[in-house]
Design an enzyme around this catalytic site. Structure first.
Site, PDB file in Angstrom:
ATOM      1  N   PRO A  10       5.359   6.326   4.457  1.00  0.00           N
ATOM      2  CA  PRO A  10       4.392   6.423   5.550  1.00  0.00           C
ATOM      3  C   PRO A  10       3.453   5.225   5.653  1.00  0.00           C
ATOM      4  O   PRO A  10       3.021   4.678   4.637  1.00  0.00           O
ATOM      5  CB  PRO A  10       3.610   7.699   5.223  1.00  0.00           C
ATOM      6  CG  PRO A  10       3.868   7.973   3.780  1.00  0.00           C
ATOM      7  CD  PRO A  10       5.231   7.428   3.498  1.00  0.00           C
ATOM      8  N   ASN A  11       3.200   4.860   6.888  1.00  0.00           N
ATOM      9  CA  ASN A  11       2.261   3.788   7.257  1.00  0.00           C
ATOM     10  C   ASN A  11       2.772   2.377   6.954  1.00  0.00           C
ATOM     11  O   ASN A  11       2.089   1.400   7.259  1.00  0.00           O
ATOM     12  CB  ASN A  11       0.869   3.993   6.607  1.00  0.00           C
ATOM     13  CG  ASN A  11       0.234   5.285   7.048  1.00  0.00           C
ATOM     14  OD1 ASN A  11       0.155   5.542   8.240  1.00  0.00           O
ATOM     15  ND2 ASN A  11      -0.184   6.119   6.111  1.00  0.00           N
ATOM     16  N   ARG A  18      -2.544  -2.937   9.062  1.00  0.00           N
ATOM     17  CA  ARG A  18      -3.365  -2.071   8.214  1.00  0.00           C
ATOM     18  C   ARG A  18      -3.908  -2.847   7.005  1.00  0.00           C
ATOM     19  O   ARG A  18      -3.180  -3.641   6.400  1.00  0.00           O
ATOM     20  CB  ARG A  18      -2.546  -0.855   7.716  1.00  0.00           C
ATOM     21  CG  ARG A  18      -1.468  -1.201   6.700  1.00  0.00           C
ATOM     22  CD  ARG A  18      -0.634  -0.015   6.259  1.00  0.00           C
ATOM     23  NE  ARG A  18      -1.318   0.923   5.414  1.00  0.00           N
ATOM     24  CZ  ARG A  18      -0.749   1.521   4.348  1.00  0.00           C
ATOM     25  NH1 ARG A  18       0.508   1.273   4.008  1.00  0.00           N
ATOM     26  NH2 ARG A  18      -1.428   2.373   3.637  1.00  0.00           N
ATOM     27  N   TYR A  23      -2.628  -5.439   1.980  1.00  0.00           N
ATOM     28  CA  TYR A  23      -1.181  -5.469   2.209  1.00  0.00           C
ATOM     29  C   TYR A  23      -0.670  -6.759   2.863  1.00  0.00           C
ATOM     30  O   TYR A  23       0.535  -6.931   3.011  1.00  0.00           O
ATOM     31  CB  TYR A  23      -0.770  -4.267   3.069  1.00  0.00           C
ATOM     32  CG  TYR A  23      -1.100  -2.948   2.408  1.00  0.00           C
ATOM     33  CD1 TYR A  23      -0.489  -2.594   1.210  1.00  0.00           C
ATOM     34  CD2 TYR A  23      -2.016  -2.066   2.967  1.00  0.00           C
ATOM     35  CE1 TYR A  23      -0.797  -1.397   0.578  1.00  0.00           C
ATOM     36  CE2 TYR A  23      -2.324  -0.861   2.353  1.00  0.00           C
ATOM     37  CZ  TYR A  23      -1.717  -0.537   1.169  1.00  0.00           C
ATOM     38  OH  TYR A  23      -2.013   0.639   0.549  1.00  0.00           O
ATOM     39  N   ASN A  74       9.701   2.489  -1.419  1.00  0.00           N
ATOM     40  CA  ASN A  74       8.252   2.449  -1.476  1.00  0.00           C
ATOM     41  C   ASN A  74       7.793   3.781  -0.880  1.00  0.00           C
ATOM     42  O   ASN A  74       7.712   3.920   0.338  1.00  0.00           O
ATOM     43  CB  ASN A  74       7.680   1.279  -0.678  1.00  0.00           C
ATOM     44  CG  ASN A  74       6.161   1.224  -0.775  1.00  0.00           C
ATOM     45  OD1 ASN A  74       5.542   2.142  -1.314  1.00  0.00           O
ATOM     46  ND2 ASN A  74       5.561   0.159  -0.265  1.00  0.00           N
ATOM     47  N   ALA A  77       2.067   6.596   0.316  1.00  0.00           N
ATOM     48  CA  ALA A  77       1.124   7.632  -0.131  1.00  0.00           C
ATOM     49  C   ALA A  77       1.827   8.804  -0.824  1.00  0.00           C
ATOM     50  O   ALA A  77       1.235   9.475  -1.681  1.00  0.00           O
ATOM     51  CB  ALA A  77       0.311   8.122   1.058  1.00  0.00           C
ATOM     52  N   HIS A  80       1.991   9.501  -4.726  1.00  0.00           N
ATOM     53  CA  HIS A  80       0.959  10.173  -5.502  1.00  0.00           C
ATOM     54  C   HIS A  80       0.967  11.691  -5.315  1.00  0.00           C
ATOM     55  O   HIS A  80       0.165  12.391  -5.916  1.00  0.00           O
ATOM     56  CB  HIS A  80      -0.412   9.591  -5.110  1.00  0.00           C
ATOM     57  CG  HIS A  80      -0.390   8.100  -4.958  1.00  0.00           C
ATOM     58  ND1 HIS A  80      -0.128   7.255  -6.026  1.00  0.00           N
ATOM     59  CD2 HIS A  80      -0.533   7.282  -3.863  1.00  0.00           C
ATOM     60  CE1 HIS A  80      -0.134   5.989  -5.589  1.00  0.00           C
ATOM     61  NE2 HIS A  80      -0.378   5.990  -4.277  1.00  0.00           N
ATOM     62  N   ASP A  87      12.171  14.969  -6.790  1.00  0.00           N
ATOM     63  CA  ASP A  87      13.339  15.832  -7.036  1.00  0.00           C
ATOM     64  C   ASP A  87      14.582  15.320  -6.313  1.00  0.00           C
ATOM     65  O   ASP A  87      15.695  15.428  -6.829  1.00  0.00           O
ATOM     66  CB  ASP A  87      13.041  17.272  -6.603  1.00  0.00           C
ATOM     67  CG  ASP A  87      12.139  18.001  -7.590  1.00  0.00           C
ATOM     68  OD1 ASP A  87      11.861  17.448  -8.673  1.00  0.00           O
ATOM     69  OD2 ASP A  87      11.702  19.128  -7.273  1.00  0.00           O
ATOM     70  N   GLU A  98      11.311   1.915  -7.750  1.00  0.00           N
ATOM     71  CA  GLU A  98      10.103   2.143  -6.945  1.00  0.00           C
ATOM     72  C   GLU A  98       9.370   0.816  -6.762  1.00  0.00           C
ATOM     73  O   GLU A  98       9.187   0.078  -7.732  1.00  0.00           O
ATOM     74  CB  GLU A  98       9.200   3.157  -7.660  1.00  0.00           C
ATOM     75  CG  GLU A  98       7.885   3.409  -6.934  1.00  0.00           C
ATOM     76  CD  GLU A  98       7.124   4.594  -7.510  1.00  0.00           C
ATOM     77  OE1 GLU A  98       7.761   5.624  -7.841  1.00  0.00           O
ATOM     78  OE2 GLU A  98       5.891   4.495  -7.644  1.00  0.00           O
ATOM     79  N   HIS A 100       5.955  -1.236  -4.834  1.00  0.00           N
ATOM     80  CA  HIS A 100       4.691  -1.198  -4.101  1.00  0.00           C
ATOM     81  C   HIS A 100       4.271  -2.617  -3.781  1.00  0.00           C
ATOM     82  O   HIS A 100       4.461  -3.523  -4.604  1.00  0.00           O
ATOM     83  CB  HIS A 100       3.590  -0.515  -4.926  1.00  0.00           C
ATOM     84  CG  HIS A 100       3.891   0.911  -5.213  1.00  0.00           C
ATOM     85  ND1 HIS A 100       3.773   1.898  -4.268  1.00  0.00           N
ATOM     86  CD2 HIS A 100       4.372   1.514  -6.326  1.00  0.00           C
ATOM     87  CE1 HIS A 100       4.146   3.055  -4.783  1.00  0.00           C
ATOM     88  NE2 HIS A 100       4.522   2.854  -6.037  1.00  0.00           N
ATOM     89  N   LEU A 101       3.701  -2.778  -2.612  1.00  0.00           N
ATOM     90  CA  LEU A 101       3.175  -4.080  -2.225  1.00  0.00           C
ATOM     91  C   LEU A 101       1.961  -4.427  -3.087  1.00  0.00           C
ATOM     92  O   LEU A 101       1.837  -5.543  -3.581  1.00  0.00           O
ATOM     93  CB  LEU A 101       2.768  -4.042  -0.743  1.00  0.00           C
ATOM     94  CG  LEU A 101       3.939  -3.827   0.235  1.00  0.00           C
ATOM     95  CD1 LEU A 101       3.469  -3.099   1.478  1.00  0.00           C
ATOM     96  CD2 LEU A 101       4.581  -5.156   0.595  1.00  0.00           C
ATOM     97  N   SER A 102       1.082  -3.447  -3.258  1.00  0.00           N
ATOM     98  CA  SER A 102      -0.152  -3.681  -4.009  1.00  0.00           C
ATOM     99  C   SER A 102       0.015  -3.226  -5.461  1.00  0.00           C
ATOM    100  O   SER A 102       0.948  -2.479  -5.783  1.00  0.00           O
ATOM    101  CB  SER A 102      -1.302  -2.899  -3.356  1.00  0.00           C
ATOM    102  OG  SER A 102      -1.068  -1.501  -3.454  1.00  0.00           O
ATOM    103  N   ARG A 107      -6.391  -0.235  -8.126  1.00  0.00           N
ATOM    104  CA  ARG A 107      -7.016   0.418  -6.980  1.00  0.00           C
ATOM    105  C   ARG A 107      -7.624   1.763  -7.384  1.00  0.00           C
ATOM    106  O   ARG A 107      -7.876   1.997  -8.568  1.00  0.00           O
ATOM    107  CB  ARG A 107      -5.976   0.536  -5.852  1.00  0.00           C
ATOM    108  CG  ARG A 107      -5.441  -0.859  -5.454  1.00  0.00           C
ATOM    109  CD  ARG A 107      -4.458  -0.788  -4.317  1.00  0.00           C
ATOM    110  NE  ARG A 107      -5.062  -0.225  -3.118  1.00  0.00           N
ATOM    111  CZ  ARG A 107      -4.370   0.245  -2.089  1.00  0.00           C
ATOM    112  NH1 ARG A 107      -3.038   0.214  -2.119  1.00  0.00           N
ATOM    113  NH2 ARG A 107      -4.980   0.752  -1.037  1.00  0.00           N
TER     114      ARG A 107
HETATM  115  C1  DQA Z   1       1.588   1.412  -1.415  1.00  0.00           C
HETATM  116  C2  DQA Z   1       0.459   1.930  -2.307  1.00  0.00           C
HETATM  117  C3  DQA Z   1       0.113   3.368  -1.953  1.00  0.00           C
HETATM  118  O1  DQA Z   1      -0.937   3.841  -2.786  1.00  0.00           O
HETATM  119  C4  DQA Z   1      -0.337   3.467  -0.510  1.00  0.00           C
HETATM  120  O2  DQA Z   1      -0.574   4.817  -0.161  1.00  0.00           O
HETATM  121  C5  DQA Z   1       0.589   2.824   0.435  1.00  0.00           C
HETATM  122  C6  DQA Z   1       1.252   1.573   0.052  1.00  0.00           C
HETATM  123  C7  DQA Z   1       1.909  -0.081  -1.658  1.00  0.00           C
HETATM  124  O3  DQA Z   1       2.980  -0.504  -1.262  1.00  0.00           O
HETATM  125  O4  DQA Z   1       1.085  -0.800  -2.219  1.00  0.00           O
HETATM  126  O5  DQA Z   1       0.744   3.262   1.576  1.00  0.00           O
HETATM  127  O6  DQA Z   1       2.757   2.142  -1.721  1.00  0.00           O
END
Ligand code: DQA
Length: 151
Positions: A10-11, A18, A23, A74, A77, A80, A87, A98, A100-102, A107
């Site tokens: 998502p997002n 954003r 990011y 990725n 959100a 978490h 599953d 897995e 993540h960009l950040s 954080r």
């Molecule tokens: C994220 C980190 C997550 O905590 C956050 O909710 C995201 C992006 C990242 O790629 O850094 O949407 O997965």
């Protein structure tokens, strides 16, 4: 041909707009272009998908189980919160990385826990768009070393 499924949660569709201080400025379409270029150089086929819905991500993982030799996800959100995505990864038994960009550990505390990480072979985080490209290389190495599936 090695097939790799890439899932953006998502997002991630809002990349470039954003929280650019976290990011970066790169759009999702540019990121996907870089992923496709790297995949071409590595001689692998990728399917790239983005969804803002947990159930869609769960279904996609299940549906692609006979096609994909590895998954790069990725979960954004849902990292978490999502037992369902965790599953699904465990259910298909396909090596999953897995990304993540950040750096989620720099954080807020609620981002320090990943429910999905324990179902994955490894994590790559904090390198921005490079996280995906590094994951692609790792996925190809894993597949070449271990064969199509780990089971
Ligand atoms: C994220 C980190 C997550 O905590 C956050 O909710 C995201 C992006 C990242 O790629 O850094 O949407 O997965």
């Amino acid at each position: 041909m090695i097939h790799i499924l890439i899932i953006h949660g998502p997002n991630i569709d809002l990349l470039g707009m954003r929280e650019r201080n976290i990011y970066g400025k790169m759009s999702l379409s540019r990121l996907n272009q870089l992923i496709r270029e790297r995949a071409k150089n590595l001689g692998v086929e990728v399917k790239i998908s983005q969804s803002n819905r947990e159930g869609d991500i769960v279904s996609l993982i299940g549906k692609t189980k006979n096609w994909a030799s590895a998954i790069i996800i990725n979960p954004a959100a849902y990292t978490h919160t999502s037992v369902a995505i965790r599953d699904a990864i465990l259910a298909v038994n396909i090596p999953t990385i897995e990304v993540h960009l950040s750096n989620i550990y720099q954080r807020e505390v609620f981002r320090h826990k990943s429910l999905t990480a324990g179902a994955c072979v490894g994590l790559i985080l904090g390198f921005g768009s490079q996280s995906y490209l590094l994951a692609l290389e790792a996925a190809v190495n894993i597949i070449k070393e271990k064969g199509k599936k780990w089971s």
